[in-house]
Write an enzyme that holds these catalytic residues in place. Structure first.
Site, PDB file in Angstrom:
ATOM      1  N   ARG A  60     -14.997   8.632   4.293  1.00  0.00           N
ATOM      2  CA  ARG A  60     -15.933   7.607   4.771  1.00  0.00           C
ATOM      3  C   ARG A  60     -15.294   6.718   5.823  1.00  0.00           C
ATOM      4  NH1 ARG A  60     -19.554   5.906  -0.593  1.00  0.00           N
ATOM      5  NH2 ARG A  60     -19.391   7.988  -1.540  1.00  0.00           N
ATOM      6  N   GLU A 121     -24.421   8.195 -13.421  1.00  0.00           N
ATOM      7  CA  GLU A 121     -24.586   6.777 -13.717  1.00  0.00           C
ATOM      8  C   GLU A 121     -24.973   6.569 -15.173  1.00  0.00           C
ATOM      9  OE1 GLU A 121     -26.985   4.355 -10.744  1.00  0.00           O
ATOM     10  OE2 GLU A 121     -27.422   6.447 -10.270  1.00  0.00           O
TER      11      GLU A 121
END
Length: 696
Positions: A60, A121
Site C-alpha cells: 500500500r 471480522e
DNA sequence: ACGGCTTATACT
DNA sequence: TAGTATAAG
C-alpha cells in the site's frame, strides 16, 4: 440494513476485530518467505493480470490499491509479490480463507459471545469479562500492563509528550478516578490486547481492534489504526468523533442511502444529522431507518452481538463478463454443475463439522437480452427445497434456471419475434444454500427427530419432516421421500455410522416434476443441440425441461394468526440490574440455565465450540417450530440465548415505570418500545412528501 | 457491461 | 413466502 434500535445499556463493552489484509496474511503464512514483502492476492490473472482482492501494507505504501488489476499494481510497485487465489473447477476457491477465518473465531469465542461479521471480522461482547476484571483485578491495581495494551489509541485523549505516549496511556487506563464507563473500556482494552496476542500466537494472523460501548463505534474504531493496533472510544469522545465524521463512511451509509442523505438533506457528516428531528428522518426514510439514523447521529446503536459463529448460508458463484457470457443452455449447465459441486461439497463439510443441513436452494443469475424493451429486466431468482447429494442439487439447479429463463425471456416470444430476443447471455451465475438447521448431536438420534412426528414426547411439537409433508400435500411425488431412502443409501454408500444422512436425504428427497420436453422454448430447442455439436457441453446429462417449475414445498397459507410479539430484549448486564442487586442474581441464574452457560468463566474451558453448537442448535430448532406455528418468533425476537426473565415484557403494565427511580426510567421505558415497528411511512411516496413540509 | 465472490438483511 | 434490492468487504 438499518434497523431501528435503542440503547439498551451504554455500559456494554464491545470489541470489533478486523484482520489485517487477511487474504494476504493467509498466503504469507503458507509461504513465510513472503512475509514483510509487498504482496497482493489476485484472482484470474488472465485479464490484465487479474483482479487484486487484498493488498499488504507494504504494498500500500507504493500506492497499490484493491480494485487495481495485477498489471497496474506492477507498474507502481515492480517488486510486488502477486499470489493467486486457488482455483478449483475453473473458479476461485475461497475455502482456505474461510477456514482461516474460522480459526480466528474459535480463539476469540473462548472469551465472550462472538459474532462472525464476515470472513475476516468478528464482534465480541466483552461486557461480562470486563465487569469481572473490574471487580477482581481492576487496572488501577495492576502494576504490570502489557506493552500491547499500552500501544492502544485512546480517542479524544491528548497525549502531551509524544515520547511518553505509553506512560500516558497507562495513566489513562489506570486512573482510579475514572468514569465507570471508562474503567470498563480500560478492562476491555486489556482483554482485547490479550486476545489479539492469543490470535497471533495460535494462528499467526495479526489484527486490529476497536473497543467501545456499542458495535457501531467499535467497528468504526477498529479501522482507525491499522494494522495491528487497537483503538478505544471513550464515551466522552463520541460527540467530537462523529461531528466531523463523513456520513458516507458510516457502515450502511456507503451506498444510496448515504448519497440520499447528502443530496436530499445536505448532510455530509454524522454531526449534521443532529439537525433533523426523528420524525423528519422517519418521514423521509421510513420509521425504522429514520430512528436508526437519529440514533447513530448520537452514537447510539443498541444492536446486540449476535452470538453466531457459523455462516447462515453458503453460496458458490461466478461471473462471465462481456465476451465470456454464456449463450447456450449447455454452457450454463456445465457451469451450474461446477458450482453445484462446490456447493455440495461445502454443505457436506458443514454437515460433518457442524451437524447442520440446508433447506433451501436458490439460483441467481444475471443476463442480458438483445433488442426488446424488456431487456433491462433482471433475471429472476428461483428457489426450491434443497435435496442433498451433488446430482440432486445439479438437477434442481438447472430446473430453477430453466424456470427463470422462461420467465426472463417472456411469453410473447413467438416465432416471428423470436430471433431478436433469442440473443441472451448469462453474465453471472450462482447457487446458494440457505435456511440452515442444526440437527441434534449425540444421544438423540436423528430418527427420533425426523421420524417422530407422532411422538409428542420430544420437546418439539412438530418435526421438520412433518413440516415438509404437511406443507406440500400437493406434491405428486412427495410421498416417495421414504422410498427414496434406499436408493440414496446405495447410491452414495454412506459409512454405517452416519445413519443421520439417510434420514436427511429421505427428508429432502422429494422428486421434482420431470415431464418431458414438449415444453421447450424456442431458445432452448434451438440452442442446446447446437452446443452439443460444438462440443462445448461435457458428457453431462442433458436437462429435461419441466412443464412446471420445481415444487415449492414451503408452508401453504393457513388460517393461523401470525401474532408478532415485539418483546423487548432483556439484558442481563444493564444498569437496572445493578440497581436491583438481588434481581441480578436471579436473572443471571436463569440466563445460565437458558443458554448453557454463556455467563460464567467456569463454563468455558476447552470445548467452547461444543457449547456454541448447542446454543445455535437450540436457536434453529426453535426456528423449525416457529416456521410452522408462528409462535417461537417471539422468543427469537426476545433475544434468545440471552438473559431470560421469567415473565413477558408485554404482560407488564407500563405504568409501573413511573414508580421507578428517575435515573433508570428512561432505560426501562426503552424496553417497552418495540425493536422494530411496521413501516407505515412510505419512503418517497408522493403523498407523504406532500404532507411532510412541516417543522424542522 | 468488468473488480469477483460472498454473505447478510430489509422490504414487499 | 419467495423474490428483489442494498450494502459490505
Amino acid at each position: 440494513m438499518p434497523v431501528a434500535t435503542r440503547e439498551t445499556s451504554d455500559a456494554r463493552v464491545i470489541a470489533h476485530l478486523d484482520m489485517d489484509c487477511f487474504y494476504v496474511q493467509v498466503e504469507q503464512r503458507k509461504q513465510p518467505n513472503l512475509r514483510g514483502l509487498p504482496t497482493a492476492v489476485i484472482q484470474y490473472n488472465s485479464y490484465k493480470g487479474g483482479a487484486l482482492i487484498a493488498v499488504s501494507y507494504e504494498a500500500r505504501k507504493y500506492g497499490v490499491k484493491r480494485s487495481m488489476r495485477g498489471d497496474e499494481a506492477q507498474e507502481v510497485c515492480p517488486q510486488i509479490q502477486l499470489v493467486q487465489v486457488p482455483v478449483a473447477r475453473g473458479k476461485a476457491d475461497l475455502n482456505t480463507y474461510r477456514n482461516a477465518g474460522s480459526e480466528v473465531v474459535s480463539v476469540l469465542a473462548r472469551k465472550g459471545r462472538c459474532e462472525r461479521a464476515s470472513i475476516d471480522e468478528v464482534y465480541i461482547d466483552l461486557t461480562e469479562a470486563a465487569e469481572a476484571m473490574l471487580k477482581e483485578a481492576p487496572p488501577e491495581n495492576l502494576d504490570d500492563i502489557h506493552e500491547e495494551v499500552l500501544k492502544s489509541h485512546v480517542l479524544g485523549f491528548i497525549v502531551e509528550d509524544e515520547n511518553d505516549t505509553k506512560k500516558e496511556v497507562r495513566k489513562w487506563l489506570c486512573r482510579s478516578d475514572a468514569d465507570y464507563h471508562d474503567k470498563l473500556l480500560a478492562c476491555g482494552a486489556i482483554i482485547v490486547a490479550d486476545l489479539r496476542m492469543q490470535v497471533l500466537k495460535e494462528t499467526e494472523f495479526s489484527c486490529s481492534a476497536g473497543i467501545a460501548h456499542n458495535k457501531m463505534l467499535a467497528k468504526l474504531a477498529s479501522a482507525m489504526n491499522k494494522p495491528a493496533q487497537q483503538t478505544i472510544v471513550p464515551r466522552s469522545s463520541v460527540k467530537g468523533l462523529l461531528e466531523s465524521f463523513p456520513i458516507k463512511k458510516m457502515k450502511q451509509l456507503g451506498g444510496k442511502l448515504g448519497s440520499s442523505l447528502q443530496s436530499d438533506l445536505g448532510v455530509n457528516t454524522v454531526g449534521e444529522l443532529l439537525k433533523f428531528s426523528e420524525e423528519k428522518l422517519q418521514q423521509r426514510y421510513g420509521i425504522n431507518t429514520g430512528t436508526w439514523l437519529w440514533n447513530i447521529a448520537r452514537g447510539i446503536s443498541g444492536e446486540e452481538v449476535e452470538g453466531r459463529l457459523l455462516p447462515k448460508s453458503h453460496g458458490s458463484g461466478k461471473n462471465f463478463p462481456g465476451p465470456q457470457a454464456l449463450k447456450t443452455i449447455s454452457l450454463v449447465q456445465h457451469w451450474l454443475n461446477r458450482l453445484c459441486e462446490e456447493l455440495s461439497e461445502r454443505l457436506q463439510s458443514d454437515l460433518d463439522q457442524n451437524k447442520r443441513i440446508a433447506r433451501t436452494l436458490t439460483l441467481h443469475a444475471r443476463a442480458y437480452k438483445g433488442g426488446d424493451s424488456d431487456s433491462h429486466k433482471n433475471f429472476p431468482s428461483k428457489s426450491c427445497p434443497l435435496r442433498y447429494g451433488t446430482a440432486k442439487i445439479q438437477e434442481d439447479a438447472i430446473n430453477l434456471f430453466q424456470a427463470g429463463l422462461r420467465e426472463y425471456i417472456g411469453f410473447y416470444n413467438n416465432k416471428s419475434l423470436g430471433s431478436q430476443s433469442n440473443r441472451w447471455g448469462i453474465t453471472s451465475l450462482s447457487v446458494a444454500a440457505s435456511k440452515m438447521v442444526t440437527i441434534p448431536s449425540g444421544t438423540h438420534s436423528i430418527v427420533k427427530y425426523f421420524g417422530g412426528q407422532l411422538q409428542p414426547s420430544s420437546s418439539l411439537k412438530q418435526t421438520p419432516e412433518s413440516v415438509i409433508h404437511e406443507a406440500a400435500p400437493s406434491s405428486p411425488s412427495g410421498g416417495e421421500s421414504c422410498l427414496g431412502l434406499n436408493s440414496y443409501e446405495s447410491q452414495l454408500g454412506y459409512p454405517e455410522e452416519d445413519t443421520r444422512m439417510k434420514y436427511l436425504r429421505a427428508s429432502f428427497g422429494q422428486q421434482v416434476d420431470q415431464s418431458k420436453g414438449d415444453d421447450l422454448t424456442e431458445e432452448s430447442s434451438l440452442l442446446s443441440p447446437q452446443a452439443i455439436e460444438n462440443g462445448t457441453a461435457e458428457k453431462e446429462p442433458q436437462p429435461s425441461f419441466p412443464v412446471e417449475e420445481p415444487r415449492h414445498i414451503h408452508a401453504v397459507p393457513t388460517l393461523k394468526t401470525v401474532v408478532k410479539k415485539n418483546t423487548a430484549k432483556e439484558k442481563g448486564n444493564c444498569s437496572i440490574l445493578k440497581f436491583f442487586k438481588n434481581h441480578h442474581d436471579h436473572c443471571t441464574s436463569v440466563k445460565q440455565h437458558a443458554t448453557n452457560g454463556q455467563g460464567s468463566e467456569s463454563n468455558y474451558h476447552s470445548d467452547s465450540t461444543i457449547n456454541n453448537q448447542v446454543e445455535s442448535l437450540k436457536e434453529t430448532n426453535h426456528e423449525a417450530i416457529g416456521t410452522d406455528n408462528g409462535e417461537s418468533s417471539a422468543s427469537h425476537e426476545a433475544g434468545e440465548g440471552r438473559a431470560s426473565w421469567s415473565y413477558r415484557m408485554e404482560e407488564i403494565d407500563p405504568s409501573v415505570v413511573d414508580e421507578l427511580p428517575p435515573e433508570i426510567q428512561l432505560e426501562v421505558r426503552a424496553w417497552f418500545r418495540p425493536l422494530k415497528r411496521p413501516n407505515v411511512v412510505k419512503r418517497g411516496s408522493i403523498i407523504t412528501h406532500y404532507f411532510s413540509t412541516n417543522k424542522d
